[in-house]
Every structure is written in C-alpha cells, then in structure tokens.
Design a protein around this motif. Sequence first.
Motif, PDB file in Angstrom:
ATOM      1  N   SER A   9      36.213  36.644  36.458  1.00 29.80           N
ATOM      2  CA  SER A   9      36.193  37.978  37.060  1.00 29.80           C
ATOM      3  C   SER A   9      36.927  38.963  36.170  1.00 29.80           C
ATOM      4  O   SER A   9      38.023  38.677  35.676  1.00 29.80           O
ATOM      5  CB  SER A   9      36.872  37.930  38.437  1.00 29.80           C
ATOM      6  OG  SER A   9      37.024  39.231  38.975  1.00 29.80           O
ATOM      7  N   SER A  10      36.338  40.137  35.942  1.00 29.73           N
ATOM      8  CA  SER A  10      36.977  41.246  35.235  1.00 29.73           C
ATOM      9  C   SER A  10      37.551  40.775  33.896  1.00 29.73           C
ATOM     10  O   SER A  10      36.814  40.304  33.023  1.00 29.73           O
ATOM     11  CB  SER A  10      38.030  41.879  36.143  1.00 29.73           C
ATOM     12  OG  SER A  10      38.346  43.190  35.736  1.00 29.73           O
ATOM     13  N   VAL A  36      31.606  37.798  36.813  1.00 32.76           N
ATOM     14  CA  VAL A  36      31.550  38.648  38.009  1.00 32.76           C
ATOM     15  C   VAL A  36      32.314  39.942  37.744  1.00 32.76           C
ATOM     16  O   VAL A  36      33.537  39.924  37.582  1.00 32.76           O
ATOM     17  CB  VAL A  36      32.151  37.914  39.236  1.00 32.76           C
ATOM     18  CG1 VAL A  36      32.036  38.793  40.478  1.00 32.76           C
ATOM     19  CG2 VAL A  36      31.447  36.582  39.463  1.00 32.76           C
ATOM     20  N   TRP A  62      41.244  34.317  44.471  1.00 34.94           N
ATOM     21  CA  TRP A  62      40.062  33.540  44.832  1.00 34.94           C
ATOM     22  C   TRP A  62      40.220  32.756  46.142  1.00 34.94           C
ATOM     23  O   TRP A  62      39.353  31.955  46.473  1.00 34.94           O
ATOM     24  CB  TRP A  62      39.753  32.545  43.713  1.00 34.94           C
ATOM     25  CG  TRP A  62      39.344  33.146  42.417  1.00 34.94           C
ATOM     26  CD1 TRP A  62      40.099  33.258  41.281  1.00 34.94           C
ATOM     27  CD2 TRP A  62      38.066  33.702  42.086  1.00 34.94           C
ATOM     28  NE1 TRP A  62      39.376  33.842  40.276  1.00 34.94           N
ATOM     29  CE2 TRP A  62      38.121  34.122  40.734  1.00 34.94           C
ATOM     30  CE3 TRP A  62      36.872  33.869  42.802  1.00 34.94           C
ATOM     31  CZ2 TRP A  62      37.031  34.705  40.084  1.00 34.94           C
ATOM     32  CZ3 TRP A  62      35.789  34.452  42.153  1.00 34.94           C
ATOM     33  CH2 TRP A  62      35.870  34.865  40.817  1.00 34.94           C
ATOM     34  N   ALA A  64      32.655  41.539  35.128  1.00 38.28           N
ATOM     35  CA  ALA A  64      33.524  41.048  34.055  1.00 38.28           C
ATOM     36  C   ALA A  64      33.430  41.886  32.789  1.00 38.28           C
ATOM     37  O   ALA A  64      32.405  42.505  32.489  1.00 38.28           O
ATOM     38  CB  ALA A  64      33.178  39.597  33.735  1.00 38.28           C
TER      39      ALA A  64
END
Length: 222
Positions: free
Chosen positions: A67-68, A89, A17, A91
């Motif tokens: 995320s993911s 995101v 990030w 995700a």
Amino acid sequence: MTAFVLVPGAGGAAFYWHLVVRELERRGHEGIAVDLPSGDPDARLADYVDAVVAGADGRTGVVLVGSSLGGFSAPLACRPLQAVGLVLVNAMIPTPGETGGQWWENTGFEAAISGAAERDGRDLAADPDQRETMFHDVPPEVAQAVFERPFEQEDGIFADAWPGTWPDVPTRVVATRDDRFFPVEFQRRIARERLGTDPEEMAGGHLVALSRPVELVDLLIG
C-alpha cells in the motif's frame, strides 16, 4: 488457502491492515501484516525489504500486497519470498534507478493532488495534517484508533535508488476512485506508463484497508 503478506505505507504500522487480516482469516486465508522500520533514521530501502521478508516468518509462495509507500519495498521482497503474486494498492510505483524522493516530481504528484482538490472544491492548505485528505471515508472509531498510535516516518527510504527490474510475477494494480491523495486519474496514468496496465478500480479513499476492508478482500481473493 493463500497467505497474503501485507506491507503498509508511510508510518510502517502493521495495524493499518488489522481489519483486512481479520477478514482474510474469516474466509480461510492467512493475512500477515508486517511492521516496517519507519521510525529508524538509519533505515534504508534494503532494511524495509528485510523487514518484509522477516515478517513473513519463513513462508514462501505468498501474495505480496503493498500500500502507498509499500510500493517501493513489496516488489523487492517478491524474489526472496518466492511470491506467486503482487498487488499494489494505491501504491507508489517506482522505476529502476528512481529514488522515493524523486518519485514525487517525476510523476507530477503535486499537480495531480492540487488539481483534484480544486476540482472538488477542497482547500489543501486548510488540511495541513492531511486528516481530511487521508481519513475522509474511514469510520470515526477506526480513525481514532489510528490517531492514538504514534506515527513516525524517517526519510532514509526516500534516499535510495530503486534497484533491479520489475519482478517476474503476476502483478495487479488497485486504485480507489475516491482517493484524495493519489487521485484515480493520476494512478491510471502511472500504472499505464510504468507497468503498461490499467488498474482495477473500487470505491474508497487512500486508506482503503481501514475504510472498506471487506470490499478490498473481495478483490484480493477474487
């Protein structure tokens, strides 16, 4: 000012990030990227959630961004952090009682990634380390900085059933149109089936925080 607690995916590295943190700070917001215990073979889902909460360092009233693989831990940190929002995101969106290991088959992931590769004329077998799948739109110098860092992802987080119900906070789903790992049509279906919502879509691949941090921040604060 909004404080965004940023939860990475597999590998658990806050570094994922770093460009988003820089951009948030440039605009007067706070970005708190957390490291997860992905290299610990004994770490389970609850340990990941504890790491997210600890990484917030006493802040509450935050917006959590997962995320993911972060889609499994970020929602569970909403209550202890008194989150005012949740953004997923590209995700993994879990359902109660489902393990991370079950998620892949339950969602039809293999058919989705293989179908998208065939449609695009890509050979997944020729990309065994998934660098073309994951990093195809990441600037080379940024990708190299990631490759120079160790990557570890132990399996403990995939063993535990996702507990409870979905957090009662405003939830947004973001899907990128050029994602080769979680193709956008796959993400649309999962978001509709599991959360009853359509994702907000933007350009970019799976690792959009590395490839399009400015555009992602536009969306986060928009």
